[in-house]
Motif scaffolding. Sequence first.
Motif, PDB file in Angstrom:
ATOM      1  N   PHE A 194     -52.110  32.840  32.063  1.00  0.00           N
ATOM      2  CA  PHE A 194     -52.983  33.656  32.699  1.00  0.00           C
ATOM      3  C   PHE A 194     -52.296  34.877  33.611  1.00  0.00           C
ATOM      4  O   PHE A 194     -51.542  34.308  34.322  1.00  0.00           O
ATOM      5  CB  PHE A 194     -54.044  33.407  33.466  1.00  0.00           C
ATOM      6  CG  PHE A 194     -55.191  34.255  34.121  1.00  0.00           C
ATOM      7  CD1 PHE A 194     -54.904  34.397  35.386  1.00  0.00           C
ATOM      8  CD2 PHE A 194     -56.212  35.092  33.570  1.00  0.00           C
ATOM      9  CE1 PHE A 194     -55.789  35.180  36.209  1.00  0.00           C
ATOM     10  CE2 PHE A 194     -56.846  35.726  34.119  1.00  0.00           C
ATOM     11  CZ  PHE A 194     -56.863  35.783  35.714  1.00  0.00           C
ATOM     12  N   VAL A 195     -52.318  36.069  33.235  1.00  0.00           N
ATOM     13  CA  VAL A 195     -51.735  37.151  34.538  1.00  0.00           C
ATOM     14  C   VAL A 195     -52.849  37.711  35.416  1.00  0.00           C
ATOM     15  O   VAL A 195     -52.615  37.689  36.540  1.00  0.00           O
ATOM     16  CB  VAL A 195     -51.106  38.207  33.586  1.00  0.00           C
ATOM     17  CG1 VAL A 195     -50.584  39.389  34.610  1.00  0.00           C
ATOM     18  CG2 VAL A 195     -49.992  37.586  32.595  1.00  0.00           C
ATOM     19  N   GLY A 196     -54.005  38.048  34.714  1.00  0.00           N
ATOM     20  CA  GLY A 196     -55.006  38.603  35.657  1.00  0.00           C
ATOM     21  C   GLY A 196     -56.052  39.123  35.060  1.00  0.00           C
ATOM     22  O   GLY A 196     -56.007  38.906  33.764  1.00  0.00           O
ATOM     23  N   HIS A 197     -57.408  39.453  35.498  1.00  0.00           N
ATOM     24  CA  HIS A 197     -58.438  39.928  34.776  1.00  0.00           C
ATOM     25  C   HIS A 197     -59.153  40.896  35.618  1.00  0.00           C
ATOM     26  O   HIS A 197     -58.988  40.995  37.040  1.00  0.00           O
ATOM     27  CB  HIS A 197     -59.451  38.796  34.358  1.00  0.00           C
ATOM     28  CG  HIS A 197     -60.372  38.214  35.353  1.00  0.00           C
ATOM     29  ND1 HIS A 197     -60.705  37.088  35.122  1.00  0.00           N
ATOM     30  CD2 HIS A 197     -60.714  38.454  36.488  1.00  0.00           C
ATOM     31  CE1 HIS A 197     -61.596  36.559  36.143  1.00  0.00           C
ATOM     32  NE2 HIS A 197     -61.405  37.925  36.999  1.00  0.00           N
ATOM     33  N   ILE A 198     -59.898  41.685  35.234  1.00  0.00           N
ATOM     34  CA  ILE A 198     -60.802  42.820  35.867  1.00  0.00           C
ATOM     35  C   ILE A 198     -62.130  42.749  35.330  1.00  0.00           C
ATOM     36  O   ILE A 198     -62.408  42.709  33.992  1.00  0.00           O
ATOM     37  CB  ILE A 198     -60.149  43.969  35.904  1.00  0.00           C
ATOM     38  CG1 ILE A 198     -61.008  45.093  36.576  1.00  0.00           C
ATOM     39  CG2 ILE A 198     -60.038  44.750  34.293  1.00  0.00           C
ATOM     40  CD1 ILE A 198     -60.351  46.370  36.848  1.00  0.00           C
ATOM     41  N   ARG A 199     -63.078  42.667  36.180  1.00  0.00           N
ATOM     42  CA  ARG A 199     -64.662  42.400  35.816  1.00  0.00           C
ATOM     43  C   ARG A 199     -65.165  43.942  35.434  1.00  0.00           C
ATOM     44  O   ARG A 199     -64.518  44.999  35.923  1.00  0.00           O
ATOM     45  CB  ARG A 199     -65.255  41.695  36.952  1.00  0.00           C
ATOM     46  CG  ARG A 199     -64.858  40.311  36.856  1.00  0.00           C
ATOM     47  CD  ARG A 199     -65.805  39.410  37.666  1.00  0.00           C
ATOM     48  NE  ARG A 199     -65.396  37.785  37.870  1.00  0.00           N
ATOM     49  CZ  ARG A 199     -65.669  37.142  36.956  1.00  0.00           C
ATOM     50  NH1 ARG A 199     -66.139  37.457  35.831  1.00  0.00           N
ATOM     51  NH2 ARG A 199     -65.186  35.890  37.032  1.00  0.00           N
ATOM     52  N   TRP A 200     -66.296  43.926  35.103  1.00  0.00           N
ATOM     53  CA  TRP A 200     -66.940  45.380  35.015  1.00  0.00           C
ATOM     54  C   TRP A 200     -67.182  45.793  36.160  1.00  0.00           C
ATOM     55  O   TRP A 200     -67.093  46.986  36.471  1.00  0.00           O
ATOM     56  CB  TRP A 200     -68.362  44.835  34.303  1.00  0.00           C
ATOM     57  CG  TRP A 200     -69.327  44.275  35.175  1.00  0.00           C
ATOM     58  CD1 TRP A 200     -69.673  43.130  35.340  1.00  0.00           C
ATOM     59  CD2 TRP A 200     -70.321  44.806  36.062  1.00  0.00           C
ATOM     60  NE1 TRP A 200     -70.545  42.805  36.147  1.00  0.00           N
ATOM     61  CE2 TRP A 200     -70.957  43.776  36.609  1.00  0.00           C
ATOM     62  CE3 TRP A 200     -70.557  46.344  36.745  1.00  0.00           C
ATOM     63  CZ2 TRP A 200     -71.809  44.157  37.685  1.00  0.00           C
ATOM     64  CZ3 TRP A 200     -71.207  46.397  37.695  1.00  0.00           C
ATOM     65  CH2 TRP A 200     -72.235  45.382  38.010  1.00  0.00           C
ATOM     66  N   SER A 201     -67.346  45.130  37.559  1.00  0.00           N
ATOM     67  CA  SER A 201     -67.466  45.788  38.713  1.00  0.00           C
ATOM     68  C   SER A 201     -66.247  46.205  38.964  1.00  0.00           C
ATOM     69  O   SER A 201     -66.194  47.200  40.146  1.00  0.00           O
ATOM     70  CB  SER A 201     -67.879  44.747  39.732  1.00  0.00           C
ATOM     71  OG  SER A 201     -66.908  43.543  39.744  1.00  0.00           O
ATOM     72  N   GLY A 202     -64.963  45.979  38.670  1.00  0.00           N
ATOM     73  CA  GLY A 202     -63.611  46.486  39.034  1.00  0.00           C
ATOM     74  C   GLY A 202     -62.952  45.463  40.044  1.00  0.00           C
ATOM     75  O   GLY A 202     -61.835  45.510  40.286  1.00  0.00           O
ATOM     76  N   SER A 203     -63.809  44.215  40.055  1.00  0.00           N
ATOM     77  CA  SER A 203     -63.101  43.151  41.002  1.00  0.00           C
ATOM     78  C   SER A 203     -61.994  42.612  40.111  1.00  0.00           C
ATOM     79  O   SER A 203     -62.125  42.498  38.875  1.00  0.00           O
ATOM     80  CB  SER A 203     -64.037  42.102  41.431  1.00  0.00           C
ATOM     81  OG  SER A 203     -64.600  41.379  40.388  1.00  0.00           O
ATOM     82  N   THR A 204     -60.848  42.169  40.807  1.00  0.00           N
ATOM     83  CA  THR A 204     -59.579  41.662  39.951  1.00  0.00           C
ATOM     84  C   THR A 204     -59.212  40.045  40.417  1.00  0.00           C
ATOM     85  O   THR A 204     -59.670  39.800  41.629  1.00  0.00           O
ATOM     86  CB  THR A 204     -58.400  42.535  40.129  1.00  0.00           C
ATOM     87  OG1 THR A 204     -58.143  42.878  41.691  1.00  0.00           O
ATOM     88  CG2 THR A 204     -58.853  43.664  39.708  1.00  0.00           C
ATOM     89  N   LEU A 205     -58.482  39.373  39.750  1.00  0.00           N
ATOM     90  CA  LEU A 205     -57.997  38.422  39.985  1.00  0.00           C
ATOM     91  C   LEU A 205     -56.517  38.163  39.331  1.00  0.00           C
ATOM     92  O   LEU A 205     -56.288  38.695  38.294  1.00  0.00           O
ATOM     93  CB  LEU A 205     -58.849  37.236  39.458  1.00  0.00           C
ATOM     94  CG  LEU A 205     -58.356  35.848  39.649  1.00  0.00           C
ATOM     95  CD1 LEU A 205     -58.642  35.352  41.388  1.00  0.00           C
ATOM     96  CD2 LEU A 205     -59.155  34.701  38.720  1.00  0.00           C
ATOM     97  N   TYR A 206     -55.712  37.789  40.076  1.00  0.00           N
ATOM     98  CA  TYR A 206     -54.239  37.541  39.658  1.00  0.00           C
ATOM     99  C   TYR A 206     -53.863  36.240  39.748  1.00  0.00           C
ATOM    100  O   TYR A 206     -53.843  35.483  40.654  1.00  0.00           O
ATOM    101  CB  TYR A 206     -53.295  38.532  40.296  1.00  0.00           C
ATOM    102  CG  TYR A 206     -54.078  40.146  40.443  1.00  0.00           C
ATOM    103  CD1 TYR A 206     -54.623  40.651  41.311  1.00  0.00           C
ATOM    104  CD2 TYR A 206     -53.357  40.758  39.238  1.00  0.00           C
ATOM    105  CE1 TYR A 206     -54.913  42.057  41.146  1.00  0.00           C
ATOM    106  CE2 TYR A 206     -53.897  42.176  38.942  1.00  0.00           C
ATOM    107  CZ  TYR A 206     -54.563  42.691  40.038  1.00  0.00           C
ATOM    108  OH  TYR A 206     -55.007  44.142  39.967  1.00  0.00           O
ATOM    109  N   ALA A 207     -52.866  35.842  38.683  1.00  0.00           N
ATOM    110  CA  ALA A 207     -52.046  34.778  38.967  1.00  0.00           C
ATOM    111  C   ALA A 207     -50.917  34.803  40.158  1.00  0.00           C
ATOM    112  O   ALA A 207     -50.464  35.977  40.512  1.00  0.00           O
ATOM    113  CB  ALA A 207     -51.125  34.441  37.632  1.00  0.00           C
ATOM    114  N   ASP A 208     -50.806  33.761  40.775  1.00  0.00           N
ATOM    115  CA  ASP A 208     -50.001  33.840  41.903  1.00  0.00           C
ATOM    116  C   ASP A 208     -48.529  34.517  41.742  1.00  0.00           C
ATOM    117  O   ASP A 208     -47.812  34.966  42.436  1.00  0.00           O
ATOM    118  CB  ASP A 208     -49.550  32.469  42.459  1.00  0.00           C
ATOM    119  CG  ASP A 208     -50.941  32.040  43.146  1.00  0.00           C
ATOM    120  OD1 ASP A 208     -51.062  30.762  43.504  1.00  0.00           O
ATOM    121  OD2 ASP A 208     -51.864  32.945  43.679  1.00  0.00           O
TER     122      ASP A 208
END
Length: 117
Positions: A47-61
């Motif tokens: 996993f590298v990262g994702h973005i939700r419909w809201s625009g919020s993001t999450l990234y791998a360290d």
Amino acid sequence: QVQLVESGGGLVQAGGSLRLSCAASGRTFSSYRMGWFRQAPGKEREFVGHIRWSGSTLYADSVKGRFTISRDNAKNTVYLQMNSLKPEDTALYYCAAGAAMGEFAHWGQGTQVTVSS
């Protein structure tokens, strides 16, 4: 059914930048959670990262602070801006689409990123 097509991969020197794009078909793109993954030779997909419909993001360290995911719902496109690239970022990069929770159900074919030292 969602179809995803990645582009923008290539060869870059360490410290350089690339921007990957993922164009999606379908009228419900804006509702999807869009993710980026990568797989290096001989390694498992990560996993590298994702973005939700809201625009919020999450990234791998491993990419936090260097990679940025964004989306343009009007263009049905998600982007992965990669800065300060390292040789260990070399991999086949995939984008994926899925519901807000759970697994990613739709995958692209991938685009190769190679970072030379």
